[in-house]
Design an enzyme around this catalytic site. Sequence first.
Site, PDB file in Angstrom:
ATOM      1  N   THR A 126     -52.323  19.831  16.799  1.00 45.29           N
ATOM      2  CA  THR A 126     -53.778  19.976  16.851  1.00 45.29           C
ATOM      3  C   THR A 126     -54.445  18.899  15.985  1.00 45.29           C
ATOM      4  OG1 THR A 126     -53.288  22.350  16.935  1.00 45.29           O
ATOM      5  CG2 THR A 126     -55.598  21.724  16.858  1.00 45.29           C
ATOM      6  N   ALA A 186     -52.969  25.086  11.585  1.00 52.36           N
ATOM      7  CA  ALA A 186     -52.321  26.176  10.846  1.00 52.36           C
ATOM      8  C   ALA A 186     -51.439  26.954  11.813  1.00 52.36           C
ATOM      9  CB  ALA A 186     -53.360  27.103  10.216  1.00 52.36           C
ATOM     10  N   GLY A 190     -45.270  24.898   9.679  1.00 53.53           N
ATOM     11  CA  GLY A 190     -44.456  24.872  10.890  1.00 53.53           C
ATOM     12  C   GLY A 190     -43.934  23.472  11.189  1.00 53.53           C
ATOM     13  N   GLU A 210     -49.659  18.578   2.707  1.00 55.11           N
ATOM     14  CA  GLU A 210     -50.894  19.166   3.257  1.00 55.11           C
ATOM     15  C   GLU A 210     -51.648  19.935   2.174  1.00 55.11           C
ATOM     16  OE1 GLU A 210     -49.598  19.935   7.911  1.00 55.11           O
ATOM     17  OE2 GLU A 210     -49.075  21.414   6.409  1.00 55.11           O
ATOM     18  N   LYS A 215     -53.697  31.784  17.094  1.00 53.78           N
ATOM     19  CA  LYS A 215     -53.237  31.712  15.695  1.00 53.78           C
ATOM     20  C   LYS A 215     -53.972  32.715  14.792  1.00 53.78           C
ATOM     21  CE  LYS A 215     -50.672  27.905  16.353  1.00 53.78           C
ATOM     22  NZ  LYS A 215     -50.855  26.657  15.656  1.00 53.78           N
TER      23      LYS A 215
HETATM   24  C1  5RP Z   1     -47.514  21.338   9.722  1.00 55.59           C
HETATM   25  C2  5RP Z   1     -48.507  22.417   9.893  1.00 55.59           C
HETATM   26  C3  5RP Z   1     -49.274  22.460  11.166  1.00 55.59           C
HETATM   27  O1  5RP Z   1     -50.620  22.321  10.872  1.00 55.59           O
HETATM   28  C4  5RP Z   1     -49.019  23.785  11.843  1.00 55.59           C
HETATM   29  O2  5RP Z   1     -47.631  23.916  12.053  1.00 55.59           O
HETATM   30  C5  5RP Z   1     -49.768  23.874  13.178  1.00 55.59           C
HETATM   31  O3  5RP Z   1     -49.255  22.925  14.073  1.00 55.59           O
HETATM   32  P1  5RP Z   1     -49.785  22.814  15.562  1.00 55.59           P
HETATM   33  O4  5RP Z   1     -51.183  22.313  15.496  1.00 55.59           O
HETATM   34  O5  5RP Z   1     -48.837  21.841  16.212  1.00 55.59           O
HETATM   35  O6  5RP Z   1     -49.696  24.192  16.182  1.00 55.59           O
HETATM   36  O7  5RP Z   1     -48.710  23.257   9.031  1.00 55.59           O
HETATM   37  O8  5RP Z   1     -46.795  21.483   8.523  1.00 55.59           O
END
Ligand code: 5RP
Length: 234
Positions: A29, A83, A96, A103, A121
Site C-alpha cells: 500500500t 499496517a 508483516g 518504520e 485491516k
Molecule cells: C511492513 C509493514 C506493512 O506496512 C504492512 O505489512 C502492510 O503491508 P501491505 O500494505 O502490503 O498490506 O508493516 O513492515
Amino acid sequence: MSQAKENAASAALEFVKDGMTIGLGSGSTAEIFIEMLGEKVAGGLKLQGVPTSQATAACARENGVPLIEADRVSRIHLTVDGADEVDPAFNLIKGGGACLLREKIIAHASDKMVVIVGGNKMVENLGAFPLPVEVDPFGMAITAEQIYAALKRSGCENAQTTLRQNKASDGPLITDGGHYILDCKCGLIPSPADTAHLLSQIPGVMEHGLFIDIASAIVVGEDDHAKVMELTRE
Ligand code: 5RP
C-alpha cells in the site's frame, strides 16, 4: 493493484503539502502511495522522502521521489505507511513486511503518522495477525522464552512464536537492520499497551510491531471510496 489500497493511497495525498519531509512507509500500500507521490513530484511538487526500508528506497528512486537519509533530517512533517491491523483506538500491528523497526523510528519521529489500509485491516481487537517482533540473533532462544512469558503475562490468548523464514525458505529472514523476526500468534491481545510495555523491557527485542499512540489518522480504502478518520494527539 487493489482498488481499496489505491483509494486509500490517493486520499492520503491530501495530507501532503509543498516542501514537506515525508517518512515513506513499506509494503504494497505504501508503494502505491509512493508511485502517486512520484506523479506529484513530476508535476512540480517539492518534497523529500525518508525511506523506511531498502525496498521503499528502491521504489522511491524508480518513481522519481527525492530521498534524504534519516540521519540528515531535522524534522519529518508526515509519515504515510500501511499496517497489518488497526483497532478503534488507532493502535496498530505492523511488520508483516519485516520493516517494523525502521518504520517505528521514522513514524515516532514524525509530526503526524497517516496509516493507509484496505477495510479488511480494521479490527475490533488486535491479535489475529501474528505479532512480528524483531530480535537480535544473539541469544534468540532466551529472548523467545522472555517474549512468550511477556505475552502470557499481558493476557494474550496464545503465545506461539515462529522464526520467520526468508523468501527462498533456506534460512531465517534477515531484516534491513540485520535482525531476525519472531512472529507471535497471539490470537487476541487484550491490552496492547501492556503487551507493548512488557516486550520493550526485553533486552534482545530490538522492537515489536505494536504501534501504540503513534498514528493520528487512518485512511480506510474501500472499492469505491476512502474514509479518513483523525484524532488529535498532543
Ligand atoms: C511492513 C509493514 C506493512 O506496512 C504492512 O505489512 C502492510 O503491508 P501491505 O500494505 O502490503 O498490506 O508493516 O513492515
